[in-house]
Write an enzyme that holds these catalytic residues in place. Structure first.
Site, PDB file in Angstrom:
ATOM      1  N   PHE A   5       0.847  -1.190   0.000  1.00 28.67           N
ATOM      2  CA  PHE A   5       0.000   0.000   0.000  1.00 28.67           C
ATOM      3  C   PHE A   5       0.882   1.240   0.000  1.00 28.67           C
ATOM      4  O   PHE A   5       1.796   1.337   0.810  1.00 28.67           O
ATOM      5  CB  PHE A   5      -0.913   0.026   1.235  1.00 28.67           C
ATOM      6  CG  PHE A   5      -2.089  -0.894   1.118  1.00 28.67           C
ATOM      7  CD1 PHE A   5      -1.939  -2.264   1.264  1.00 28.67           C
ATOM      8  CD2 PHE A   5      -3.351  -0.391   0.827  1.00 28.67           C
ATOM      9  CE1 PHE A   5      -3.018  -3.125   1.132  1.00 28.67           C
ATOM     10  CE2 PHE A   5      -4.443  -1.241   0.697  1.00 28.67           C
ATOM     11  CZ  PHE A   5      -4.272  -2.608   0.852  1.00 28.67           C
ATOM     12  N   ALA A   6       0.587   2.146  -0.916  1.00 30.27           N
ATOM     13  CA  ALA A   6       1.355   3.395  -0.971  1.00 30.27           C
ATOM     14  C   ALA A   6       0.347   4.536  -1.051  1.00 30.27           C
ATOM     15  O   ALA A   6      -0.073   4.955  -2.127  1.00 30.27           O
ATOM     16  CB  ALA A   6       2.276   3.402  -2.183  1.00 30.27           C
ATOM     17  N   ILE A   7      -0.061   5.002   0.112  1.00 26.65           N
ATOM     18  CA  ILE A   7      -1.087   6.040   0.193  1.00 26.65           C
ATOM     19  C   ILE A   7      -0.406   7.377   0.482  1.00 26.65           C
ATOM     20  O   ILE A   7       0.509   7.446   1.302  1.00 26.65           O
ATOM     21  CB  ILE A   7      -2.096   5.712   1.319  1.00 26.65           C
ATOM     22  CG1 ILE A   7      -2.670   4.308   1.141  1.00 26.65           C
ATOM     23  CG2 ILE A   7      -3.220   6.744   1.367  1.00 26.65           C
ATOM     24  CD1 ILE A   7      -3.467   4.092  -0.113  1.00 26.65           C
ATOM     25  N   ASP A  63       4.912  -3.947   4.182  1.00 31.00           N
ATOM     26  CA  ASP A  63       4.874  -2.494   4.328  1.00 31.00           C
ATOM     27  C   ASP A  63       5.782  -1.867   3.278  1.00 31.00           C
ATOM     28  O   ASP A  63       6.834  -2.419   2.956  1.00 31.00           O
ATOM     29  CB  ASP A  63       5.360  -2.089   5.722  1.00 31.00           C
ATOM     30  CG  ASP A  63       4.236  -2.133   6.749  1.00 31.00           C
ATOM     31  OD1 ASP A  63       3.113  -2.518   6.368  1.00 31.00           O
ATOM     32  OD2 ASP A  63       4.494  -1.794   7.922  1.00 31.00           O
ATOM     33  N   VAL A  64       5.386  -0.709   2.798  1.00 33.23           N
ATOM     34  CA  VAL A  64       6.132  -0.095   1.699  1.00 33.23           C
ATOM     35  C   VAL A  64       7.432   0.557   2.177  1.00 33.23           C
ATOM     36  O   VAL A  64       8.382   0.718   1.401  1.00 33.23           O
ATOM     37  CB  VAL A  64       5.247   0.917   0.939  1.00 33.23           C
ATOM     38  CG1 VAL A  64       4.996   2.172   1.788  1.00 33.23           C
ATOM     39  CG2 VAL A  64       5.856   1.287  -0.395  1.00 33.23           C
ATOM     40  N   ASP A  65       7.501   0.895   3.472  1.00 29.53           N
ATOM     41  CA  ASP A  65       8.718   1.569   3.951  1.00 29.53           C
ATOM     42  C   ASP A  65       9.791   0.554   4.347  1.00 29.53           C
ATOM     43  O   ASP A  65      10.512   0.728   5.325  1.00 29.53           O
ATOM     44  CB  ASP A  65       8.398   2.511   5.107  1.00 29.53           C
ATOM     45  CG  ASP A  65       7.761   1.806   6.283  1.00 29.53           C
ATOM     46  OD1 ASP A  65       7.544   0.578   6.193  1.00 29.53           O
ATOM     47  OD2 ASP A  65       7.468   2.468   7.292  1.00 29.53           O
ATOM     48  N   HIS A  98       8.175 -10.083  15.164  1.00 30.84           N
ATOM     49  CA  HIS A  98       8.429  -8.644  15.253  1.00 30.84           C
ATOM     50  C   HIS A  98       9.836  -8.417  15.813  1.00 30.84           C
ATOM     51  O   HIS A  98      10.211  -9.037  16.814  1.00 30.84           O
ATOM     52  CB  HIS A  98       7.376  -8.006  16.156  1.00 30.84           C
ATOM     53  CG  HIS A  98       7.347  -6.521  16.072  1.00 30.84           C
ATOM     54  ND1 HIS A  98       8.384  -5.741  16.541  1.00 30.84           N
ATOM     55  CD2 HIS A  98       6.422  -5.661  15.578  1.00 30.84           C
ATOM     56  CE1 HIS A  98       8.089  -4.463  16.343  1.00 30.84           C
ATOM     57  NE2 HIS A  98       6.904  -4.385  15.752  1.00 30.84           N
ATOM     58  N   GLU A 137      -2.386  -4.704  13.448  1.00 33.06           N
ATOM     59  CA  GLU A 137      -1.387  -5.653  13.953  1.00 33.06           C
ATOM     60  C   GLU A 137      -1.932  -6.433  15.152  1.00 33.06           C
ATOM     61  O   GLU A 137      -1.648  -7.624  15.311  1.00 33.06           O
ATOM     62  CB  GLU A 137      -0.108  -4.908  14.337  1.00 33.06           C
ATOM     63  CG  GLU A 137       1.075  -5.804  14.592  1.00 33.06           C
ATOM     64  CD  GLU A 137       2.357  -4.998  14.806  1.00 33.06           C
ATOM     65  OE1 GLU A 137       3.161  -4.919  13.869  1.00 33.06           O
ATOM     66  OE2 GLU A 137       2.539  -4.443  15.910  1.00 33.06           O
ATOM     67  N   ASP A 158      14.911  -4.069  12.137  1.00 35.36           N
ATOM     68  CA  ASP A 158      14.755  -2.639  12.346  1.00 35.36           C
ATOM     69  C   ASP A 158      15.999  -2.147  13.088  1.00 35.36           C
ATOM     70  O   ASP A 158      16.140  -2.357  14.286  1.00 35.36           O
ATOM     71  CB  ASP A 158      13.487  -2.381  13.178  1.00 35.36           C
ATOM     72  CG  ASP A 158      13.154  -0.906  13.287  1.00 35.36           C
ATOM     73  OD1 ASP A 158      14.092  -0.086  13.221  1.00 35.36           O
ATOM     74  OD2 ASP A 158      11.966  -0.583  13.441  1.00 35.36           O
TER      75      ASP A 158
END
Ligand SMILES: *[C@@H]1O[C@H](CO)[C@@H](O)[C@H](O)[C@H]1NC(C)=O
Ligand SMILES: *[C@@H]1O[C@H](CO)[C@@H](O)[C@H](O)[C@H]1NC(C)=O
Ligand SMILES: *[C@@H]1O[C@H](CO)[C@@H](O)[C@H](O)[C@H]1NC(C)=O
Ligand SMILES: CC(=O)N[C@H]1CO[C@H](CO)[C@@H](O)[C@@H]1O
Length: 355
Positions: free
Chosen positions: A122-124, A212-214, A234, A304, A327
């Protein structure tokens, strides 16, 4: 029924009674089978079910394909592939770590199946800026050599970058409405995936991977992740006692998980599975979120939280290690630097959260 059985097995007091019961039973079973086979609705259901079974066989049992003669290193049951990490869940789902699988064997199985993978992102709004890096690194590392459809859900189709793609790979741009708050998109992502399952995914791909796009791909991510249903540990919580997981705890929410339950804390940044399983998951999460919305409650970590609730009661058939959702910033903030840039059990970073 118990009485009837007893009556039938007792020494008959009267032949007449036995005959009557016998005839009744025959009539009942004829009526039942007649209903099943002649009723057009149940016939249709059956043929749908038969088709579903065929698809399930195709997807879930790549072992069913016959491999060609090739020489692979011998597995040794007395020498575990990894001693420093747990590689299997109590329900016997593998936890995917570097060094636990032979990618050549897996590739041979999945290639013979002509496996096609859908990668959903998703890229909103301003998130479209992440697309270029996401797609370019995916072309380099994600399911190389396989047919891949990138499903890009966006409110700004004109901003989707055009990047060169390998053979057999395509970008599918799907326009969604522009939600006013970031919360709204998180509320509707599950719904959108569930809706598009029927319109696109069933016909077009075997497996879906939702990311996720990031994020950016930094190493090989291939068919070792594919399973009927998979979740990813996670990066911030994999070593903790479950009482410290950020599960939703309020009983008013559909996502509630009590303190004495829970296996892992899964990230919402990467999950997937076969199309029917992802369809079921997204539909269930969407419905649970709508019930919460009606009750004016929003789960602590939104979708989540609902994903974690779903995966608690629908155990995933593979669990991806934090190699697949690393991360850096989170690691640096935890003050674990005495272990180095990376903890020793992370041999590879495959997918990196990079805002
Ligand atoms: C995969 O594709 C090849 C070539 O298109 C075809 O010959 C083969 O039958 C396919 N295999 C399966 C399992 O669909
Ligand atoms: C999903 O499908 C339902 C039923 O067709 C529709 O009412 C709803 O608006 C759709 N949602 C989205 C986000 O596309
Ligand atoms: C987790 O914490 C609870 C409560 O403090 C404790 O009872 C339990 O034994 C702990 N579990 C593990 C696996 O350490
Ligand atoms: C379309 C929609 O659902 N809009 C909502 C987005 O979120 C804000 C705040 O949570 C609501 O006020 C909107 O109604």
């Amino acid at each position: 029924m118990a009485q009837l059985v007893r009556t039938l097995s007792e020494k008959p007091k009267s032949y007449l009674l036995r005959q009557v019961i016998f005839i009744l039973l025959i009539a009942l079973s004829l009526a039942f089978f007649g209903y099943c086979y002649l009723n057009p609705r149940s016939q249709k259901l059956e043929s749908i079910q038969a088709r579903a079974n065929k698809i399930v066989r195709k997807i879930y049992h790549p072992q069913g394909v016959k491999l060609r003669r090739r020489v692979f290193p011998q597995p040794n049951v007395l020498r575990p592939s990894r001693r420093d990490v747990h590689v299997i869940t109590p329900w016997l789902a593998p936890i995917i770590w570097e060094g636990t699988y032979n990618i050549d064997i897996l590739n041979e199985q999945f290639r013979l199946q002509n496996t096609t993978i859908g990668l959903i992102v998703f890229a909103i709004k301003k998130h479209v800026i992440y697309l270029k890096r996401f797609l370019e690194t995916a072309e380099r590392y994600f399911m190389v050599g396989y047919k891949v459809n990138y499903y890009i859900f966006t409110d700004r189709p004109d901003h989707v970058p055009r990047i060169p793609l390998q053979n057999g790979r395509q970008v599918v741009i799907l326009k969604v409405q522009s939600y006013s708050h970031s919360q709204n998109m998180s509320l509707h992502r599950m719904e959108v995936i569930s809706n598009f399952s029927e319109q696109h995914f069933y016909r077009e791909v075997d497996y879906l991977v939702c990311a996720d796009v990031d994020m950016k791909f930094t190493e090989h991510v291939g068919v070792e992740i594919l399973a009927s249903l998979f979740g990813t540990l996670h990066p911030g919580f994999y070593g903790l006692n479950r009482t410290n997981f950020p599960y939703e705890r309020r009983p008013q929410s559909q996502a509630q998980i009590p303190e004495d339950e829970g296996d892992f804390y899964y990230t919402g940044a990467l999950f997937g599975g076969s199309v029917p399983e992802v369809h079921r998951l997204t539909k269930a999460c969407h419905q649970a979120m709508m019930v919460d919305k009606d009750n004016r409650i929003e789960a602590v970590r939104r979708e989540e939280s609902h994903l974690n609730k779903y995966l608690l009661y629908h155990k995933p058939s593979k669990v991806l290690s934090p190699e697949y959702s690393w991360d850096k910033q989170m690691w640096e903030n935890t003050g674990n630097q005495q272990l180095g840039d990376l903890p020793f059990y992370i041999k590879r970073i495959r997918l990196l959260i990079a805002k």
